[in-house]
Structure formats: C-alpha cells, structure tokens
Scaffold this active site. Sequence first.
Site, mmCIF file in Angstrom:
data_model
loop_
_atom_site.group_PDB
_atom_site.id
_atom_site.type_symbol
_atom_site.label_atom_id
_atom_site.label_comp_id
_atom_site.label_asym_id
_atom_site.label_seq_id
_atom_site.Cartn_x
_atom_site.Cartn_y
_atom_site.Cartn_z
ATOM 1 N N GLU A 140 -13.019 1.281 -7.068
ATOM 2 C CA GLU A 140 -13.402 0.898 -5.711
ATOM 3 C C GLU A 140 -14.152 1.976 -4.953
ATOM 4 O O GLU A 140 -14.966 1.659 -4.099
ATOM 5 C CB GLU A 140 -12.203 0.381 -4.912
ATOM 6 N N LYS A 182 -8.373 2.520 -8.239
ATOM 7 C CA LYS A 182 -8.838 3.560 -7.301
ATOM 8 C C LYS A 182 -10.224 4.036 -7.716
ATOM 9 O O LYS A 182 -11.122 4.179 -6.886
ATOM 10 C CB LYS A 182 -7.893 4.771 -7.257
ATOM 11 N N LYS A 229 -10.776 -3.335 4.648
ATOM 12 C CA LYS A 229 -9.386 -2.858 4.616
ATOM 13 C C LYS A 229 -8.410 -4.033 4.583
ATOM 14 O O LYS A 229 -7.436 -4.009 3.859
ATOM 15 C CB LYS A 229 -9.118 -1.970 5.839
ATOM 16 N N HIS A 264 -6.995 -3.284 -30.465
ATOM 17 C CA HIS A 264 -7.216 -4.708 -30.736
ATOM 18 C C HIS A 264 -8.561 -5.177 -30.194
ATOM 19 O O HIS A 264 -8.698 -6.321 -29.780
ATOM 20 C CB HIS A 264 -6.064 -5.534 -30.154
ATOM 21 N N TRP A 290 2.179 3.010 17.365
ATOM 22 C CA TRP A 290 2.275 2.315 16.077
ATOM 23 C C TRP A 290 3.762 2.066 15.898
ATOM 24 O O TRP A 290 4.520 2.993 15.646
ATOM 25 C CB TRP A 290 1.704 3.226 14.989
ATOM 26 N N ARG A 292 -4.675 6.495 15.153
ATOM 27 C CA ARG A 292 -3.301 6.880 14.804
ATOM 28 C C ARG A 292 -2.324 5.719 14.929
ATOM 29 O O ARG A 292 -1.193 5.794 14.469
ATOM 30 C CB ARG A 292 -2.825 7.998 15.722
ATOM 31 N N GLU A 323 -3.383 0.962 -11.435
ATOM 32 C CA GLU A 323 -3.671 1.405 -10.071
ATOM 33 C C GLU A 323 -4.686 2.564 -10.085
ATOM 34 O O GLU A 323 -5.594 2.614 -9.247
ATOM 35 C CB GLU A 323 -2.360 1.806 -9.367
ATOM 36 N N ASN A 382 6.312 10.745 20.206
ATOM 37 C CA ASN A 382 5.979 10.406 18.817
ATOM 38 C C ASN A 382 7.131 10.867 17.948
ATOM 39 O O ASN A 382 7.687 11.941 18.200
ATOM 40 C CB ASN A 382 4.742 11.167 18.337
ATOM 41 N N GLY A 383 7.436 10.138 16.899
ATOM 42 C CA GLY A 383 8.501 10.561 15.987
ATOM 43 C C GLY A 383 9.680 9.610 16.056
ATOM 44 O O GLY A 383 9.546 8.459 16.485
ATOM 45 N N CYS A 387 1.896 7.861 16.210
ATOM 46 C CA CYS A 387 1.371 7.384 17.481
ATOM 47 C C CYS A 387 0.519 8.496 18.066
ATOM 48 O O CYS A 387 0.449 9.587 17.507
ATOM 49 C CB CYS A 387 2.504 7.056 18.441
HETATM 50 C C1 F6R Z 1 -6.999 -1.129 -2.971
HETATM 51 C C2 F6R Z 1 -6.505 -1.903 -1.858
HETATM 52 C C3 F6R Z 1 -6.418 -3.362 -2.005
HETATM 53 C C4 F6R Z 1 -5.218 -3.910 -1.224
HETATM 54 C C5 F6R Z 1 -5.254 -5.446 -1.203
HETATM 55 C C6 F6R Z 1 -4.041 -6.016 -0.503
HETATM 56 O O1 F6R Z 1 -6.997 0.228 -2.705
HETATM 57 O O2 F6R Z 1 -6.190 -1.369 -0.834
HETATM 58 O O3 F6R Z 1 -6.355 -3.747 -3.336
HETATM 59 O O4 F6R Z 1 -4.056 -3.441 -1.813
HETATM 60 O O5 F6R Z 1 -6.410 -5.888 -0.559
HETATM 61 O O6 F6R Z 1 -3.975 -5.594 0.812
HETATM 62 P P1 F6R Z 1 -2.627 -5.646 1.599
HETATM 63 O O7 F6R Z 1 -1.698 -4.694 0.954
HETATM 64 O O8 F6R Z 1 -2.977 -5.246 3.004
HETATM 65 O O9 F6R Z 1 -2.125 -7.054 1.508
#
Ligand code: F6R
Length: 611
Positions: free
Chosen positions: A491, A488, A606, A507, A79, A27, A484, A105-106, A2
């Site tokens: 993207e 990373k 996001k 294969h 948060w 935050r 994963e 906070n905490g 927070c």
């Molecule tokens: C990749 C990434 C996305 C999310 C996906 C699901 O780095 O962040 O692949 O994982 O869009 O998002 P959430 O977890 O918010 O449902």
Amino acid sequence: MCGIVGYAGRRPAAPLLLAGLQKLEYRGYDSAGIALLTPEGVRVVKTAGHDGVMAMEILAGQIDRLPAEATTGIGHTRWATHGRPTDNNAHPHLDTAGEFAVVHNGIIENYLPLRARLREAGCVFQSETDSETVVHLLAHYYRGDLAEALRRTLADISGSFALVGMCRHHPGQLVAARRNAPLIVGAGAEGDFFVASDIPAVLTETREVYVLEDGEMAVVSDGAVSFSDFAGTARAKTVMRVTWDAAAAEKGGYEHFMLKEIDEQPRALQDTLYGRVNRSGLVDLGIRAEFFAGVERVALVGCGTAYHAGLIGRELLEAWAQLPAETAIASEFRYRRPLLDEHTLVVLISQSGETADTLAALHEARKNGARVLVVTNVVGSTAAREADEVLFTWAGPEIAVASTKAYTTQLEVMVLLALYLATARGRLAAEYSAALLAELQALPAKITEILSRKEQLRRMAVPISRAGSAFFIGRGLDWAVALEGALKLKEISYIHAEAYAAGELKHGTLALVTADTPVLAVATQRALYDKTLSNVEEVKAREGRVLAVAASDNRELGDAADEVFWLPPVSDALAPLVTIVPLQLIAYYAAVLRGNHVDKPRNLAKTVTTE
Ligand code: F6R
C-alpha cells in the site's frame, strides 16, 4: 490522545484558543470546548460533533457566545476515552460553583473512589469523565492559592495527565502539570503565555517553548512563568527555540505520521492493556460474563489489516479457548450466507468503526441472531454504537492511511479475548495465563528495543525498494504476520508483494523467484523453525535473496538468509505483536526510498465507507 491549549496575556483569548485547537485537531476530534475567565465566573462553550458536522466546526460557530474581552482561557479537543463523545463529556470541565475550569489529557486511574468522595462532599458532577474529578478537587482544596490547590490535587490523583486549570479569583493565571503526557509552555511577545499539549498549537504565536518534564508544574501569572516539582520546589528551565515548520510540528518533528505511529506502539499497547487485568491477575474485559455464556463458535470479521488481526485471533481462540473459530473478510461474509445463530459470537474488528463492509457484516450477524462484539479504536463510531458489546483499542487517533498501532493493539485485544474465554471455559492453566499476561506487560519495552534498531531495517529496505515484486513467507502465526507485512509494503511502496504459507511456495510460486525477487521470511514459531528453514533453502537454491525477521534462538537461519533482523525473546503466541514492527518499518523505508507519499498513498482512503 487529546489536545490542550491555554492562553493568558493581554489579547482576546477566544480566537487564539480556537486557532490553537484547530492546529491540534489531528490529536482527537470527537468533541471540543473553550472556557474563559470573566470577573463573574467561568464561561464555557463545548460540543461534540453532531449530524456529521465536526465538533471543531460547531465550536467555531459558537465562539461569539463567549465574552470577546476575556484574556485568559483554556481549550481542549477530545478523543473520547472515559465517557462517550457528548457535549457534557467535552472539556473544559467546571466545578460545582462554576469558578474553576480544567482541561485534561490522559487517564485518572483512581477517579471512581475520588468521585464518590467528592460527591459525598457535595460536588455535582456533569459528565461521565475521569477528568472532571480534577476540577472538583481543585475547588475542594482551594484556600486562596491556586498553585497550592493544584499541588494538593496532584497528591490525590494517580494515572497519567497533562492538565491546565484556572480560577475566577486569579485573572491572568494558569496552573499546569504533567505526568506521562506531553505539555509545553510557549512564551509569546510582551508577556503572552500559552500552555499546550503540543508545539503546533502555539507555533503561529511563538517559537520559544519550555518543555515540561514528568513531575513538573508550571504557573503562568502576571506575564511571567515559573516551574516547580509537585512538592513546590522551584525548577529552572531553559527555553527551547523551535526550528521546524508548522506541518512538521504537527507530526511532533516526524517526517511522516506513519513513522510517528509506529513509534507510538509501546505506549498504545500499554494504554490498551491498562485496566484489563484484575487484582487476581485475570483478564477483565469489562463485559458481563453472561454475554459469552453458551457461545459455541466465533467468527472474526474485518477488512484488510483488521482481517489480518482476526487471523491471529482465530488461532489463539482455537488454541487456548478450544472454541471453533473462523476468520472472514467482511465484504465476503454477508454474501456467503454464513452459518450464524445465537450460539455464534461475531467479533467485528475495525479501527475506524465506520467501514461499510464491516458494518454490513454487523447487520448480517444481527439479523441472524448472533451476538456482536466490536473491537474498534473509535469511541462513538457506528460499529461501537451498534454493537452488543465493545472492546476499545486505545491506540489514539491513527492518521496515516497504513494502519500500524491500530493493528498491534487489535492483536493485544485478540490475546486478551482468547485468554479471557480460555479461562472462563476452564481450558487454560492459571499459571500459563498469568505468564502470558506478564509477558504482555513486558512487550512495550521489547518493541522499544526494536525501534532503537531502525538503521538496520532501513538498510534491509534498500534491495526491496528496488524490486518490482517481493514475497513474504511464514508458517502458522508467522504466515498471518507475513500477510500484514506484505499489505504494508504494497500500500505504501506500490511494490507488488504476496504473502505465502512457506510450505506452499514450492507448489507453483517458486517459478517466480529470481535474484531480483526478494523473499522476506518470518520465522518465530519454534515448532516450525526447521520447516521454514527448508523453505528458505529452496529459495536460496533458486538464487533468491532472503531477508528474514526471526526469533533470536533461530540461529541456523542466520547462515541461510542474506540478512536477519533478530527479534528480542518472546513466546510463540505473542510473537506477532513484535514481529510486525520490523516489517512495518521495512515497508516504511522502502516507500520513503521510492519517494512515495507515505501517509496518503495513492488510491487509498483511511476510512472506506463504500462497499
Ligand atoms: C491497511 C489498512 C486497511 C484497513 C481496512 C479496514 O493498512 O489500514 O486495510 O485495515 O480498510 O479499516 P477499519 O479497520 O477502519 O475497518
């Protein structure tokens, strides 16, 4: 995660506090509030977000309800952790008589017994938060000296905190303390003082700051500041001059949120584990046992990174709890007519809790009578509200589009869930479970050690950053981590990357391997070392360049690969939680080397709220 801002000086406090809070919105932003000192008592406005309007926007619209002439105040942006994001749970919190106010906070770990004690003493609580206990304690111990009341309060509370308090009887005074949560004091012009959780909150007003250490208190009074430890022994502190620009300061001096969030993983894992192991050394998920009774199979559902976390969850559930489990991509799940009934536990994994595909899967599960458990990072999110039960990942707000700390905390929750179900079903020896929990507690230190070797990863990213395409290979849990790692890289670096089960390469895919196609081998699973090594040899025989992330006892790989990043010792089952960290950093450095917009990669958002 927070944000805190306090002000004591000669200028009207409300607009300064609001401006400071707006700088801290990153935050945490589910609720916000400001309290000001007046001769009659404390005046407060606070609110959660409502009907799609952000809390900060609502607060800005309510600011004129506060006395414009007040020159001492505190503000907070929240948060949610303990207690939902509601108006009442928003900070600042007031004591029963409305004479004291506190922002925090905490986590106050012992808030339940404290609350019971304070209630018996006649305190009236307005919120569900742990933080509110602090303001009641402050009022309880107050005998005319606010700093002394804070010292006595600090002796009673355990946990982590950055907190600031004030009292009607002390105009112009703020008292503050920190333990395991950041807090600074900004010294403005002409005896103006700010207290804040983060430097960005004060940067438009001053660049002169004192950074509190754990176990230190600050008292701002009459245009001066003094510091002491919690016992009251004075501490001398030197002022620091901040030279970063405001945008960099929001990232705590980091160039990108992604790197900051990668570095926050040890802390995020600690927070996620916190309170989930009981006194008998068993996992306590805080969910009633009946919820899991009669579960015969599990479906783990998510998108992207969250789906990848589900892949690991499936392996652990099957291995430890011996429960049949499947992992599904949320956008496929509902159209596939999955076999669901009341004996199915659907585990929806979503950082944001707002992903449209995941919510659609939730509705599908509900329609078919399955039980819905949501794993999410956002308290008050749609998925959290609609779930039968929720397990929160306490990663704190994740700002960078590429998910990092949300993923590792999701993995930690997968481990806890699998251990819990394994124990409940009597499928796992108590000693094995205890050993894994002990190891889980030690993981943050291991990740910190990996983070101290970033230079090697930056170097390993150089050939990758120049490639047009890369492969990631691994077997078992390493394959899930490779998926994963490849995501990373894709993207944020925009390099085509594909993860393959290492045995599958020959294969067909080997045809694509050339000297210009780096292959990232992940090799942590002891039973599969030799097999993965053979696959690495296959790549080398085609002149491919192999970079590896491997367990420290997998020494043969050292001779076969071009370069190896050695991991600290970790058991096979928990290896994914540490293995992903170097892969995140390789992707990060490759993207930086290519000059990409790391935190906001092209075409991505996001939170994906469209199907
Ligand atoms: C990749 C990434 C996305 C999310 C996906 C699901 O780095 O962040 O692949 O994982 O869009 O998002 P959430 O977890 O918010 O449902």
